[in-house]
Structure formats: structure tokens, C-alpha cells
Design an enzyme around this catalytic site. Structure first.
Site, PDB file in Angstrom:
ATOM      1  N   HIS A 170       0.862  -1.189   0.000  1.00 23.68           N
ATOM      2  CA  HIS A 170       0.000   0.000   0.000  1.00 23.68           C
ATOM      3  C   HIS A 170       0.898   1.238   0.000  1.00 23.68           C
ATOM      4  CE1 HIS A 170      -2.245   3.115   2.474  1.00 23.68           C
ATOM      5  NE2 HIS A 170      -3.060   2.929   1.467  1.00 23.68           N
ATOM      6  N   ASN A 171       0.518   2.258  -0.793  1.00 26.69           N
ATOM      7  CA  ASN A 171       1.310   3.497  -0.866  1.00 26.69           C
ATOM      8  C   ASN A 171       2.809   3.179  -0.914  1.00 26.69           C
ATOM      9  OD1 ASN A 171      -1.038   4.921  -0.821  1.00 26.69           O
ATOM     10  ND2 ASN A 171      -0.778   5.801   1.208  1.00 26.69           N
ATOM     11  N   GLU A 200       1.455   0.053  -5.475  1.00 24.76           N
ATOM     12  CA  GLU A 200       0.505   1.152  -5.637  1.00 24.76           C
ATOM     13  C   GLU A 200       1.231   2.416  -6.078  1.00 24.76           C
ATOM     14  OE1 GLU A 200      -3.292   3.075  -3.342  1.00 24.76           O
ATOM     15  OE2 GLU A 200      -1.631   2.370  -2.109  1.00 24.76           O
ATOM     16  N   ASP A 202       0.357   6.408  -6.705  1.00 23.41           N
ATOM     17  CA  ASP A 202      -0.607   7.490  -6.488  1.00 23.41           C
ATOM     18  C   ASP A 202      -0.221   8.644  -7.420  1.00 23.41           C
ATOM     19  OD1 ASP A 202      -2.508   9.034  -5.277  1.00 23.41           O
ATOM     20  OD2 ASP A 202      -1.902   8.550  -3.245  1.00 23.41           O
ATOM     21  N   HIS A 215       1.508  11.299  -1.981  1.00 29.08           N
ATOM     22  CA  HIS A 215       0.241  11.120  -1.276  1.00 29.08           C
ATOM     23  C   HIS A 215      -0.501  12.454  -1.305  1.00 29.08           C
ATOM     24  CE1 HIS A 215      -1.916   9.072   2.351  1.00 29.08           C
ATOM     25  NE2 HIS A 215      -2.604   9.036   1.244  1.00 29.08           N
ATOM     26  N   GLU A 249      -3.563   4.727  -8.528  1.00 31.09           N
ATOM     27  CA  GLU A 249      -4.574   5.571  -7.896  1.00 31.09           C
ATOM     28  C   GLU A 249      -4.481   6.889  -8.651  1.00 31.09           C
ATOM     29  OE1 GLU A 249      -5.787   7.397  -3.656  1.00 31.09           O
ATOM     30  OE2 GLU A 249      -4.567   5.589  -3.611  1.00 31.09           O
TER      31      GLU A 249
END
Length: 633
Positions: A170-171, A200, A202, A215, A249
Site C-alpha cells: 500500500h502506498n 501502488e 498514487d 500522497h 490511484e
């Protein structure tokens, strides 16, 4: 014979008289004895009779014996050695069959072990093994608790992707917290090196038409999208040959989405999957069929057939609007792969879908660049609405991301439906937004219901990452684990919250014999710790339990517990065992010294060495536990 060999190995070092601590440590390593400097220093001090910082050859012999001649190993050796000095080949064969459960044992294997580990030439030539050879064998990788067969890819890799647990982060770009910390390429590199297969990214609009990764709406630093993709290309298949999924994302405007599409195609080339495979028009391909491929997970316009028809055409400037479902009130917003930021792409709110008068979902229109959309083949991002909606409408190539809080509620209320859902569709679970410190949830509860992608913050050490690293040790650390049959069968009756009707339990017995060269307590000025071991079992709720040894005071060098623990495991296919070594602390609580986690069914039987790892996941060799493992099924 051993004395003669030993003196021949060390005599030259003492020609100039006594030796100091540094030379002592080097000489032990020259004798193939791994040593922790802190422990050597303490033992050196105890054996330096004149306290001059230098020792004689006899004092060195004492140090060597203290470190290597462990009583618990001597006892095993003497049990199988007729004269307590040597093991004949037949004695070694007997030991390997009876104690180490090597059932396909033969004299050739015993001969090879003697040739590899026996240091005394005349003993080796006689096809025998001295105690010196035996301790080197028992301390080798061949006697580790983790089965050698599990260190390579041994599972069937030809099932569809949804039949596997997939190592996911994640991230991935963050290496610290979620609000202020730096974004760093190292996040991607280290995750890939650990076997992670779902990363991931973003993505946001950057200056000069260059998309950036960070983020959003926080003070975390930014990386160029192009640089991230180049780093992934370099490290994607170093640890594993199996496909990497890039979970985008995506908050970018259509023009920068086109830049992303160009970057993905130019950097990855043929490795980027941009069309369906002919053999898989209506079902997910296998990891085997997708070896060395990169898959893009993002919003998609239209069908796979339409994508194929557009192949090779100029898509520049082609933008389509699509309806997007999103939650009106979310306790864990993940911009969601499907959502696009309202600044760059003002979505027109269309309609509120309500349930019992409560607005739960809203629809909006978002703009998607066709060039990027057409790179999405088998991993189309789709908002999860309900299990019933998925049963009726979800396509085989659509996958959804569910926040941990929502997933936990569904797990409590509809566990069996959740299991049935994951037999058909790839489901990704991600940490809730309130985890601004990048903490993690326990991934086990979501593996129990068959969720393929349980995404963790790889940069945050602790129990969840210990379980992640331990589980994915299996199958050659390839990042793909074939789910048990009861999590693949779309007619399964399995519910992790209820005892299985047709259980095949395992009775696992662990005799925790001793520890060797454990890390000392940070509160100790020498090499001491008040050591204890906790054995934690993770799996379905009924199998979760922990047991612990007594405390051995002021001994981190060679604590001996000799305690036996038994576990009855109803669903062994999902069970992980975690060995945790701590130093007892009466005021501030226990201090973590090291741990090791592995799947229960990957455990070797017999006398085994449990290597230990630090909180950060670094090897603490030669620190280890010595155990005897036995289980029946």
C-alpha cells in the site's frame, strides 16, 4: 584426532605468543564458527585469566569449546555414536531417518553430508563424522526449520490469477508516515526485492506536463512518474518471474493520463500487457501465462473486444466520460483507483443511490484518456457495492479495493458470502486513512476469507509485516501462493468463523530446546538478557493461540528451556507460526529481541534451527533457537 586437527588449524596464529580479542574473533570465523562479537567479547573476558586483553592457545581452546560444544548437541551425537567419538555412515543414516524424517534417505546422501561438513580429512576419508563435523551440519542451512522444497516454486502456477494470494503493498512510494514523510524510489525497489507483486502508484498532475507520484493533499515529497516506472522496470523480475500489477490511484487530467500511457509503453515495451491473451478471452490467465508481464490496474472504458479493435490506432486526445460510483461518506477514502481528482477533472454529480433513505453511494462522471484505459486488460478497477451486485454484474476482469473497516464489517456479517466472492474476483484490502503513522492491520483475517491482495505498508516493521514476510517465504518467495482448495471452489461451504465440518486437523508438537547467541538486552552492559520465547499461532479464529516458555535469567548466550508445546490446528493450510524471543522487563514491559515466522505446513520435522530476524526484518545470524518439530495429520 580432534585435538591434533584443532592444533594444526590454530598453531600458526599463536607463533608470536598470545592473541587479542579481534584476532580471536577472526580465528573463530576461520574455523567456520559464526560468532556474535558481543558474546565473543564477554567469553574472552571470562577466559582471559591475567586480564591483559590477550589469551594463550589453551584459553582459546576453552573459548572454542564454550561456543561450539553445546550440551544439547553433544547429547544427540552421543545417542547415535557407539564410541561417543565418531558417527559411522550407518549411524548418520539412522539419525537422519529417525530424527530428521528424511524418508528417502540412503548412504549416498549420508556420504555427501560427510564430504561437505566433516573438517578432519582422515575422518572424512573413512566415511565417518566427528563431533566437529556434526556441529557444522546441525548449524547449516540443511537443518533450518523451513523446508528446502518450499524455497523454490513448487506449486501449480497454471490456475487463474484469482486462485492465488498475491504479495501486495500500500502506498509503496512512502518510506515513512502518510502525511509528512518522504516519497522515495527505495519504497518500490525494496518491495520488489521482497517479492511484492502488486505496487501502488498514487498519480497527480505535475508541472511541465509530467505526472508526479505522492500522497495527495499531504506534505509528502514528490517523485516523477517516469522515474518510478524506470525503477520498477529495473527491479520487477529480480526476485520473481511472475507478473507485477501496478495499482494506479489516478488523480491526473486526461492530458497527463496520456503521458502516463506513453511512459508505460516506452519503458516496459513488450513486457506491458496491452491486449488480452488469445487463450484467455473470458477468464483470468495464470501467473505462468503472465510470466515477466506488467499489468495495469485502473479505470477502463468499454470491453476487451473494443480495446483489441482499437489496437494500433492513434488515441491522442481521445477522452471518454464514464460513470463512477463512490461512497458519499467514507471513513477510509482511497481516492480509489477509479476516482479522478475534481480539480483537474470536475466530475458532475448525477444521482444519489440511497438505501433506507441513507445516501450511501453517489454517481459522478469522470474523464478517462483512452490511451491509458486501453492498457487495462485483466485488472479493471471497479468500486465494490455489494456481494449481490458483484454476483449479478461484476465481470471476470474487474477487481475492487475495499478499505479494512468496511471489509471487517463484511467479514463479521457475511463471511461465507465474502469467501464465495473471492473465489471469483480479485479483491484488494487496504489500510484505513486514519493510519497516518503508516501502521498496519493484521492481514491474517483477510487471508482467512481468500482476499488475494492484502495491501500493507511495507515500510512499517512489526507483527503484520512479520506475518506477510513469513507467509510469502513459501513457494520460492515468488509473491504468489496458491490458495487452499476450500478458498478456490465456488461452491465452498468454508466459513473461517465456524469450525469446519470436514476438518483435517494437524497436531503440532514443538520442543523448544535452547537458544544460541541471542541478542543481548539493550539494558545489559555485557551479553545478558532475561530470555523467554513466545510461540504464537495465527490462522482462523479458532486456531489463534499463544504459549510461552519460562524466563531464563541473565543468559542470552545459551539459554536452555527444554519445554514442549502442543497445538491442535483445525485449518493448517492457513496457519502461521511465529517464534518471538523477548527479554523480560518487569517495569517497562518485555523487550523484543528477535522473531521468525513461517507457514505451519512449511515446517521441517526433527531437530531444527530457527533463524532470528530483527524488528526491521534484518538477519540476526548466528542468533537462533534450537527446536524439535513433530506433527501428524
Amino acid at each position: 584426532m580432534e585435538n591434533k586437527w584443532f592444533l594444526s588449524k590454530i598453531r600458526d596464529e599463536f607463533r608470536g605468543g598470545k592473541i587479542n580479542l579481534e584476532k580471536t574473533h577472526k580465528l573463530l570465523e576461520k574455523l567456520d564458527i559464526q560468532c556474535n562479537y558481543v558474546h565473543v567479547k564477554s567469553i574472552f573476558k571470562d577466559n582471559d585469566r591475567l586480564k591483559q586483553g590477550r589469551i594463550t592457545i589453551e584459553e582459546f581452546r576453552s573459548i572454542y569449546r564454550i561456543i561450539t560444544h553445546r550440551e544439547e548437541i553433544v547429547e544427540i551425537f552421543n545417542t547415535y555414536s557407539g564410541n561417543r567419538k565418531l558417527l559411522f555412515e550407518k549411524n548418520l543414516v539412522q539419525f537422519l531417518i529417525q530424527e530428521q524424517y528424511i524418508l528417502d534417505m540412503n548412504h549416498t546422501i549420508a556420504f555427501e553430508i560427510i564430504q561437505k561438513y566433516e573438517p578432519i580429512e582422515e575422518v572424512k576419508r573413512a566415511h565417518q563424522m566427528s563431533f566437529e563435523g556434526f556441529i557444522r551440519y546441525m548449524g547449516s542451512s540443511e537443518c533450518l526449520i523451513f523446508k528446502p522444497d518450499c524455497r523454490r516454486v513448487y506449486q501449480d502456477m497454471t490456475h487463474p490469477l484469482n486462485d492465488y494470494f498475491i504479495s501486495s503493498s500500500h502506498n509503496t512510494y512512502l518510506i515513512s508516515d502518510q502525511l509528512l514523510g518522504p516519497s522515495d524510489l527505495w519504497g518500490y525497489v525494496s518491495a520488489l526485492v521482497k517479492g511484492c507483486r502488486c505496487l501502488e502508484i498514487d498519480c497527480w498532475d505535475g508541472s511541465q506536463n509530467e505526472p508526479v507520484v505522492y500522497h495527495g493533499y499531504t506534505l509528502t515529497s514528490k517523485l516523477l512518474f517516469k522515474t518510478v516506472i524506470q525503477a520498477i522496470h529495473k527491479y520487477a523480475f529480480l526476485t520473481s518471474d511472475y507478473p507485477v500489477v501496478l495499482s494506479l490511484e489516478n488523480h491526473c487530467s486526461p492530458s497527463q493520463q496520456e503521458v502516463m500511457a506513453d511512459t508505460l509503453q516506452s519503458v516496459f515495451g513488450d513486457a506491458l500487457l496491452s491486449d488480452m491473451l488469445d487463450d484467455f478471452p473470458d477468464k483470468l490467465p495464470s501467473p505462468e501465462a503472465l510470466k515477466f508481464k506488467i499489468l495495469v490496474k485502473n479505470k477502463k472504458i468499454g470491453t476487451l473486444k473494443e480495446t483489441r479493435e482499437r489496437k494500433g490506432s492513434n488515441k491522442h486526445g481521445q477522452v471518454e466520460e464514464c460513470e463512477e460510483i463512490y461512497q458519499a461518506v467514507e471513513d477510509e477514502i482511497e481516492g480509489s483507483e477509479a476516482l479522478v481528482s475534481s480539480e483537474n477533472n470536475p466530475g458532475k454529480e448525477i444521482e444519489t443511490i440511497s438505501r433506507g433513505g441513507l445516501p450511501l453511494f453517489k454517481k459522478r462522471k469522470v474523464k478517462v484518456a483512452l490511451a491509458l484505459s486501453d492498457l487495462v486488460i485483466y485488472t479493471k478497477a471497479e468500486k465494490f457495492r455489494s456481494f449481490q451486485h458483484s454476483r449479478l454484474y461484476q465481470q471476470f476482469n474487474e477487481s475492487s479495493s475495499i478499505g479494512e473497516s468496511e471489509a471487517r464489517k463484511l467479514l463479521k456479517l457475511k463471511a461465507h458470502e465474502f469467501v464465495l466472492h473471492t473465489t471469483r474476483f480479485i479483491t484488494r484490502i487496504y489500510p484505513k486513512a486514519t493510519r497516518t503513522d503508516s501502521s498496519n492491520f493484521n492481514p491474517q483475517e483477510f487471508w482467512n476469507i481468500g482476499c488475494q491482495m492484502v495491501a500493507l505498508n511495507f515500510q512499517t516493521p512489526g507483527l503484520p509485516m512479520d506475518l506477510q514476510n513469513g507467509k510469502f517465504l513459501d513457494n520460492g518467495s515468488s509473491g504468489y501462493l496458491l490458495k487452499p482448495q476450500f478458498l478456490r471452489d465456488n461452491k465452498t461451504q468454508f466459513n473461517p468463523n465456524k469450525p469446519p465440518k470436514q476438518s483435517d486437523p494437524v497436531t503440532l508438537t514443538i520442543r523448544l530446546i535452547s537458544g544460541t547467541q541471542l541478542p543481548p538486552s539493550s539494558h545489559s552492559s555485557s551479553n545478558k538478557a532475561d530470555t523467554l520465547v513466545i510461540l504464537e499461532l495465527f490462522g482462523v479464529p479458532n486456531d489463534q493461540t499463544k504459549q510461552q516458555t519460562r524466563v531464563i535469567k541473565r543468559n542470552a548466550f545459551s539459554p536452555r528451556w527444554n519445554e514442549t508445546f502442543t497445538f491442535i490446528i483445525q485449518v493448517p493450510e492457513l496457519a502461521l507460526m511465529r517464534f518471538v524471543v523477548e527479554s523480560q522487563g518487569l517495569i517497562a514491559g518485555n523487550e523484543f529481541l528477535g522473531q521468525y515466522t513461517l507457514p505451519v505446513l512449511s515446517m521441517n520435522k526433527g531437530y531444527r534451527r530457527v533463524p532470528l530476524f530483527s524488528k526491521l526484518g534484518e538477519s540476526l545470524e548466528p542468533a537462533s533457537l534450537f527446536v524439535y518439530i513433530w506433527y501428524v495429520r
